[in-house]
Design a protein around this motif. Sequence first.
Motif, PDB file in Angstrom:
ATOM      1  N   MET A 157      -6.928  -1.513   1.400  1.00  0.00           N
ATOM      2  CA  MET A 157      -5.969  -2.218   0.534  1.00  0.00           C
ATOM      3  C   MET A 157      -6.184  -3.726   0.602  1.00  0.00           C
ATOM      4  N   LYS A 217      -0.515   0.320   4.598  1.00  0.00           N
ATOM      5  CA  LYS A 217      -0.418   1.723   4.193  1.00  0.00           C
ATOM      6  C   LYS A 217       0.557   2.428   5.110  1.00  0.00           C
ATOM      7  N   PHE A 228       7.556  -0.519  -4.448  1.00  0.00           N
ATOM      8  CA  PHE A 228       7.073  -0.612  -5.831  1.00  0.00           C
ATOM      9  C   PHE A 228       7.176   0.747  -6.520  1.00  0.00           C
ATOM     10  N   LYS A 249      -8.943  -4.313  -1.614  1.00  0.00           N
ATOM     11  CA  LYS A 249      -8.514  -4.060  -3.002  1.00  0.00           C
ATOM     12  C   LYS A 249      -7.843  -5.292  -3.592  1.00  0.00           C
ATOM     13  N   ALA A 260       1.506  -2.668 -10.848  1.00  0.00           N
ATOM     14  CA  ALA A 260       2.796  -2.747 -10.155  1.00  0.00           C
ATOM     15  C   ALA A 260       3.114  -4.182  -9.744  1.00  0.00           C
ATOM     16  N   VAL A 265      -2.067  -0.659  -8.396  1.00  0.00           N
ATOM     17  CA  VAL A 265      -1.420  -1.749  -7.669  1.00  0.00           C
ATOM     18  C   VAL A 265      -1.445  -3.037  -8.518  1.00  0.00           C
ATOM     19  N   GLY A 320       4.579   1.944  -1.873  1.00  0.00           N
ATOM     20  CA  GLY A 320       4.437   2.435  -3.243  1.00  0.00           C
ATOM     21  C   GLY A 320       4.005   3.882  -3.173  1.00  0.00           C
ATOM     22  N   PRO A 321       3.763   4.487  -4.328  1.00  0.00           N
ATOM     23  CA  PRO A 321       3.369   5.905  -4.323  1.00  0.00           C
ATOM     24  C   PRO A 321       1.925   6.089  -3.883  1.00  0.00           C
ATOM     25  N   ASP A 322       1.613   7.247  -3.395  1.00  0.00           N
ATOM     26  CA  ASP A 322       0.251   7.575  -2.986  1.00  0.00           C
ATOM     27  C   ASP A 322       0.138   9.105  -2.981  1.00  0.00           C
ATOM     28  N   GLY A 340       0.861  -1.187   0.000  1.00  0.00           N
ATOM     29  CA  GLY A 340       0.000   0.000   0.000  1.00  0.00           C
ATOM     30  C   GLY A 340       0.886   1.223   0.000  1.00  0.00           C
ATOM     31  N   GLY A 341       0.356   2.285  -0.523  1.00  0.00           N
ATOM     32  CA  GLY A 341       1.173   3.455  -0.781  1.00  0.00           C
ATOM     33  C   GLY A 341       1.637   4.210   0.450  1.00  0.00           C
TER      34      GLY A 341
END
Length: 358
Positions: free
Chosen positions: A57, A72, A130, A60, A289, A286, A109-111, A33-34
Motif C-alpha cells: 500500500m 492493512k 473509506f 501504491k 476513495a 484507493v 477500507g474494503p478488501d 489500506g483495506g
Amino acid sequence: MLHHEQVVIHTGERSGLPVMVAIHSTALGPAAGGLRLWHYPDWRDGLADALRLSAAMTAKFAVAGLPGGGGKTVVVLPGRGELDPRRRRDVLRDVADVIASLGGRYATGPDVGTGPDDMALIGETTPYVFCRPARLGGSGDSSPHTARGSLAALRAVGRRLYGTASMKGLRLAVMGLGRVGAGLARLLAAEGAALTVTDIDPAGRGIADELGALWCPPDGILAADVDILVPAALGSVLTKQTVPELRCRAVVGPANNQLASPDVADLLHHRGIVWVPDHVVSAGGVINAVSTELHRVGADRAQARVLAIETTVDELLDTAHRHGRTPARAAEELALRRLRGASAPAGSPAPRGRTWEI
Ligand code: PHE
C-alpha cells in the motif's frame, strides 16, 4: 528487521479472533489500506500477509502520487466457512475499536472478504473508514474503480506490445471472478476481447457463459495460450515453478502480492514477459476513495485520476525499457524517490504521526 512503523495485534474482545493492523509508512501521509477477513492456517500467516500488504500500500500511494501511507488490517478467521452475521458484527466492532485507538494514523477500507456495509458498521465507531455506502456519505464499492484502473493499465501494455490501446481481439485470461475480476471481465468483454476465465468457485461458469468467455479450470489457466494473463484473485500465483509454464506475453492484473518472491520479477523479465506490479494496476479503488472522500473532487476528476494509471504504466514501461530494467524495479525506484523526497532532512525525526483529517 521490522520495516514497519507500527504493528498492532489485538485479540478481539467480542470475537476472540486476532485483529492485526500493520502501518508500514506514514512518510507521505497517514496510512490507509483495506480490511481483509480471511482464513489462514495460522495467525502468523495472517500477520505475514498484513506486513506484506501494508508495504504494498505504501508503494501504491507513492507510485499513484497520492499523499497517503501504507497500512492493512487482517483478521484471521477460524476454520473454513462464512462467519454468521452476529459473529461478523463482533469482528467488525473489534476491528473498529483498534482503528479508533490509532487516532487517525490509519483508515481502513474494503478488501478481500469485506464491502461497503461492513465499512458502514465500522463507521458507527470511528470516522477513519473509506468506502461506506453513498447514503452514509462514503464513496461506496471501490471494486468498479479498481476494475477501471486495471483496464487502464492493460491499455498501456497493449499499446506497448501491439501498438493499440484497444482490447478488441486481444486474448486475455482472467483468473478470479470476484467483484474486481468479474467487473474487469465485463469491461473487457464489452470491448470485444477474446476472454478465457476461471474461478475456484464453479459458479463463475455462469459469468463465463454470460460474457461469451471460454471457461478454463483454475489449474489450467496459467498455461493458457493468451496474450495477457490477468490475475484477479488471491496472491502468489507467480512462482519459480509456474513462470516456466506461462505462454502469455504479459501478466497484468489487480490481484495483490502476485509474486511468491521479488526475484520472480526477474524470471519473468528473462522470459520476455512484461509484468506490471500489482500495486500499480490495482490502485484505482484507493485513488477514487481518497480523491472523492478526502480531496472532495467530483466523480469526473476522480475517474480521470483512476484512468491516469494508463500514463503511469506507460512511463514505467518506458523507463524500464530505457534502462534495461524490469517495470517492477522502475516502480520501486519511483516509489523510493517519492518517499525519500518526503522525508525530513537527515538528523530531524521522520515525519510520523500524521493523521487523516476526516
Ligand atoms: N482494498 C483496496 C486497496 O487496498 C481498496 C481500498 C480502498 C482500500 C479505499 C482502502 C481505502 O487498495
